[in-house]
Design an enzyme around this catalytic site. Structure first.
Site, PDB file in Angstrom:
ATOM      1  N   CYS A  75       0.771  -1.362   0.064  1.00 12.79           N
ATOM      2  CA  CYS A  75      -0.159   0.036   0.015  1.00 12.79           C
ATOM      3  C   CYS A  75       0.736   1.339   0.017  1.00 12.79           C
ATOM      4  CB  CYS A  75      -0.830   0.105   1.144  1.00 12.79           C
ATOM      5  SG  CYS A  75      -2.440   1.053   0.780  1.00 12.79           S
ATOM      6  N   ARG A  84     -13.928  13.611  -0.802  1.00 12.68           N
ATOM      7  CA  ARG A  84     -15.166  13.482  -1.216  1.00 12.68           C
ATOM      8  C   ARG A  84     -15.326  12.024  -2.072  1.00 12.68           C
ATOM      9  NH1 ARG A  84     -15.310  18.363  -2.994  1.00 12.68           N
ATOM     10  NH2 ARG A  84     -15.856  20.050  -1.315  1.00 12.68           N
ATOM     11  N   HIS A 108      -3.409  -5.720   2.326  1.00 10.92           N
ATOM     12  CA  HIS A 108      -3.144  -5.324   3.992  1.00 10.92           C
ATOM     13  C   HIS A 108      -3.824  -6.698   4.473  1.00 10.92           C
ATOM     14  CE1 HIS A 108      -1.647  -1.534   4.572  1.00 10.92           C
ATOM     15  NE2 HIS A 108      -2.402  -0.962   3.797  1.00 10.92           N
TER      16      HIS A 108
HETATM   17  N1  GLN Z   1      -2.135   6.967   2.578  1.00 11.38           N
HETATM   18  C1  GLN Z   1      -2.188   6.027   1.365  1.00 11.38           C
HETATM   19  C2  GLN Z   1      -3.597   6.212   0.562  1.00 11.38           C
HETATM   20  O1  GLN Z   1      -4.593   6.581   1.473  1.00 11.38           O
HETATM   21  C3  GLN Z   1      -1.877   4.641   1.493  1.00 11.38           C
HETATM   22  C4  GLN Z   1      -2.778   4.054   2.627  1.00 11.38           C
HETATM   23  C5  GLN Z   1      -2.218   2.677   3.073  1.00 11.38           C
HETATM   24  O2  GLN Z   1      -1.032   2.466   3.263  1.00 11.38           O
HETATM   25  N2  GLN Z   1      -3.295   1.945   3.642  1.00 11.38           N
HETATM   26  O3  GLN Z   1      -3.800   5.792  -0.307  1.00 11.38           O
END
Ligand code: GLN
Length: 296
Positions: free
Chosen positions: A101, A135, A199
């Protein structure tokens, strides 16, 4: 594995364990260590925080997790200025790297967060990420993808949408949003570097991919000394892989399965496959597919 004097050992560099550790990402490290332990392989884990240099020769594999926009900003700068050269050297030398991510986003060209300036990435993946603003709903929920003729399951929560240029996707979305909820791609691959939005954490419910990473790391470090036998078999010696049974139902047969060498002793992954199966079931992906897994 008995034809080696020393017990096997791997060193994993965990990048930004304090800043990038969302949705159980640390569970990936726990899983790798556990799967090594069960095979008498030592997995040393070294944390690399902001300000720490990355000496590629000191590691056999690397992991970087996810984080909120505000955690990614300082990491992006450090990644570029402090660790960029070492990380590139490791990646170009086929070191297995798992980036989840937020970490995945920072290995592409840039991340444009909801607010604030773009975060420059390392450009390992020819891809870029744009957060569509507060949004637009985030990409949240359980996910299933096809990877190399098998299924992977996990959980996603990201505002950023990633678009691939020439980089190959890690997988194809079966259920969920993936890179951008538009083109059906999930993650990206470059050499042995895997970027993904999964994740959960990813590895506990996907033992075949955990072993794939370990196999790549062991093969890179020890070469063919480790071969259990000459015949390359499917991933990690599973002849009757439940994943394949399910894949046979879920994944179009056009997918060519890349065999890897057979290094790791198979483990009893009944629990892992049960967890995998129950996520597929929750996602309504062919109950009979999970039946196949259950009957095995
Ligand atoms: N902050 C990044 C996003 O919102 C990654 C989020 C994350 O690592 N879960 O896309």
């Amino acid at each position: 594995m008995d034809n080696l004097a020393q017990p096997l050992a791997l060193t994993l560099g965990h990048l930004y364990p304090e800043q990038l550790n969302l949705y159980g990402d640390r569970g990936n490290i726990v899983t790798l260590r556990h799967r090594c332990l069960l095979r008498g392989i030592e997995l040393r884990v070294v944390g690399l925080g902001v300000g720490d240099a990355l000496a590629p020769d000191a590691y056999d594999m690397l992991f970087i997790g996810g984080g909120q926009d505000k955690e990614q900003a300082p990491v992006a700068q450090d990644l570029y200025e402090m660790k960029g050269i070492g990380l590139w050297a490791a990646i170009e030398d086929n070191m297995p790297v798992l980036a989840v991510c937020g970490g995945y986003q920072l290995l592409a060209h840039y991340y444009r967060p909801a607010e604030g300036p773009d975060m420059r990435g390392l450009g390992v993946f020819d891809a870029w990420t744009i957060h569509k603003g507060p949004r637009v709903p985030r990409c949240i929920g359980d996910v299933a993808i096809s990877w190399n003729g098998m299924t992977l399951v996990g959980f996603e929560n990201h505002g950023g949408r990633t678009y691939l240029g020439s980089s190959k996707p890690f997988g194809k979305v079966l259920k969920g949003n993936g890179n951008n909820a538009e083109d059906g791609t999930e993650g990206a691959i470059y050499r042995n570097t895997f970027g993904t939005y999964l994740h959960g954490s990813l590895l506990p419910k996907n033992p075949h991919f955990a072993d794939h990473l370990l196999t790549l790391a062991l093969q890179r470090k020890y070469g063919d000394q480790l071969l259990l036998n000459e015949e390359p078999t499917n991933y990690t010696g599973y002849t009757e892989t439940p994943a394949r049974e399910v894949a046979a139902v879920l994944v179009p047969q056009t997918v060519t399965v890349k065999e890897t060498v057979n290094i790791l002793e198979p483990l009893d992954d009944t629990l892992e496959w049960e967890a995998h199966a129950s996520m597929l079931e929750q996602l309504g992906l062919y109950t009979e597919a999970t039946q196949v897994m259950r009957t095995d």
